[in-house]
Design a protein around this motif. Structure first.
Motif, PDB file in Angstrom:
ATOM      1  N   SER A  94      -3.944 -10.333   3.421  1.00 24.36           N
ATOM      2  CA  SER A  94      -3.822 -11.997   2.461  1.00 24.36           C
ATOM      3  C   SER A  94      -2.772 -11.510   1.629  1.00 24.36           C
ATOM      4  O   SER A  94      -2.032 -12.471   0.809  1.00 24.36           O
ATOM      5  N   GLU A  95      -3.423 -10.612   0.800  1.00 27.98           N
ATOM      6  CA  GLU A  95      -2.553  -9.926  -0.841  1.00 27.98           C
ATOM      7  C   GLU A  95      -1.632  -9.855  -0.896  1.00 27.98           C
ATOM      8  O   GLU A  95      -0.634  -9.952  -1.526  1.00 27.98           O
ATOM      9  N   THR A  96      -1.170  -8.968   0.407  1.00 27.83           N
ATOM     10  CA  THR A  96      -0.027  -8.915   0.817  1.00 27.83           C
ATOM     11  C   THR A  96       1.609  -9.820   1.025  1.00 27.83           C
ATOM     12  O   THR A  96       1.636  -9.277   0.898  1.00 27.83           O
ATOM     13  N   ALA A  97       0.536 -10.585   2.145  1.00 27.67           N
ATOM     14  CA  ALA A  97       1.264 -11.731   2.106  1.00 27.67           C
ATOM     15  C   ALA A  97       1.887 -12.323   0.393  1.00 27.67           C
ATOM     16  O   ALA A  97       2.750 -12.811   0.692  1.00 27.67           O
ATOM     17  N   THR A 128       6.274 -18.785   9.194  1.00 30.11           N
ATOM     18  CA  THR A 128       4.944 -18.654  10.220  1.00 30.11           C
ATOM     19  C   THR A 128       3.356 -18.085   8.562  1.00 30.11           C
ATOM     20  O   THR A 128       2.726 -18.061   9.549  1.00 30.11           O
ATOM     21  N   LEU A 129       3.699 -18.295   7.471  1.00 31.72           N
ATOM     22  CA  LEU A 129       2.591 -18.119   6.771  1.00 31.72           C
ATOM     23  C   LEU A 129       1.015 -18.975   6.856  1.00 31.72           C
ATOM     24  O   LEU A 129       1.070 -20.908   6.842  1.00 31.72           O
ATOM     25  N   PRO A 130       0.364 -18.650   7.165  1.00 33.04           N
ATOM     26  CA  PRO A 130      -1.096 -19.501   7.932  1.00 33.04           C
ATOM     27  C   PRO A 130      -1.208 -20.116   5.885  1.00 33.04           C
ATOM     28  O   PRO A 130      -0.773 -20.014   5.697  1.00 33.04           O
ATOM     29  N   ASP A 131      -2.550 -21.526   6.836  1.00 34.12           N
ATOM     30  CA  ASP A 131      -2.344 -22.414   5.326  1.00 34.12           C
ATOM     31  C   ASP A 131      -3.629 -21.606   4.699  1.00 34.12           C
ATOM     32  O   ASP A 131      -4.515 -20.399   4.629  1.00 34.12           O
ATOM     33  N   GLY A 132      -3.513 -21.950   3.282  1.00 35.62           N
ATOM     34  CA  GLY A 132      -4.186 -21.093   2.562  1.00 35.62           C
ATOM     35  C   GLY A 132      -4.084 -20.885   1.065  1.00 35.62           C
ATOM     36  O   GLY A 132      -3.473 -21.627   0.525  1.00 35.62           O
ATOM     37  N   ARG A 175      -0.455 -22.846  -2.894  1.00 34.25           N
ATOM     38  CA  ARG A 175      -1.686 -22.880  -2.316  1.00 34.25           C
ATOM     39  C   ARG A 175      -0.530 -24.075  -1.343  1.00 34.25           C
ATOM     40  O   ARG A 175       0.302 -24.467  -1.293  1.00 34.25           O
ATOM     41  N   LYS A 176      -0.817 -23.173   0.337  1.00 38.14           N
ATOM     42  CA  LYS A 176      -0.362 -24.390   1.861  1.00 38.14           C
ATOM     43  C   LYS A 176      -1.143 -24.870   2.998  1.00 38.14           C
ATOM     44  O   LYS A 176      -2.498 -24.550   2.444  1.00 38.14           O
TER      45      LYS A 176
END
Length: 207
Positions: A94-97, A128-132, A175-176
């Protein structure tokens, strides 16, 4: 002073006018981070709920020209509320993204005294980035000028000069999706200590 400030900013063009007005408004509202090394940064954090562009304004309030390097880094908060640096080989997916989301320019800035500079920040998430919630920290670090060590006559030996390097860090948060969070108080109790009784409880969170 206010009218002189506007006249000065107007003569510098539209972008500088925007930077000057934003800097004046943020300074009056306290939404400006003052760091060591005579650097002001506004705003104190960037929060975006979707792809887009924003700006961060730097201002050198010192008496000498200063150079700053802009970079991104990962920090995590401990349960005690302290932010700690995380090496690049220890960051998670997640931090890399999060590091890949943020684009910014310029990355090196030289500011004369009382000179503002706009740093452009863009958030570019992939489909394709997950919500979060994704968070990085933007670091503005001073680059001290090289100064020769004064000669000590004809004495031989090693001379050491220590120069502190200062920096200001602000969070950049993206935020997504529809993010929901909830908290609750559980297990309230009285505990006795050397300073008397205290009300103690647990905080639980979800989301």
């Amino acid at each position: 002073f206010f009218f002189f400030f506007l006249y000065f900013a107007k003569g510098m063009g539209t972008r500088w006018m925007k930077a000057a007005l934003a800097g004046l408004a943020l300074a009056s509202s306290g939404a400006m981070a003052a760091g060591p090394g005579d650097l002001l940064v506004a705003p104190t954090r960037v929060v975006m709920d979707g792809a887009g562009n924003t700006e961060v304004i730097l201002n050198n309030i010192g008496q000498e020209t200063a150079t700053y390097r802009v970079s991104l880094e990962i920090k995590r908060m401990t349960p005690e509320g302290v932010l700690v640096d995380i090496p690049t080989d220890k960051i998670n997916a997640s931090e890399t993204a999060a590091l890949g989301l943020v684009q910014y320019s310029p990355r090196r800035i030289t500011l004369p005294p009382n000179q503002p500079q706009v740093v452009r920040v863009a958030i570019r998430p992939t489909p394709t980035l997950p919500d979060g919630e994704y968070r990085v920290h933007m670091l503005f670090r001073a680059i001290p000028p090289a100064k020769p060590i004064a000669a000590q006559g004809e004495a031989s030996g090693v001379a050491i000069s220590i120069t502190p390097i200062y920096g200001v860090t602000i969070p950049v948060i993206f935020r997504k999706g529809q993010l929901k969070a909830a908290s609750a108080i559980a297990n309230p109790r009285l505990e006795s200590g050397k300073n008397g009784s205290s009300l103690v409880f647990d905080l639980s969170r979800g989301g």
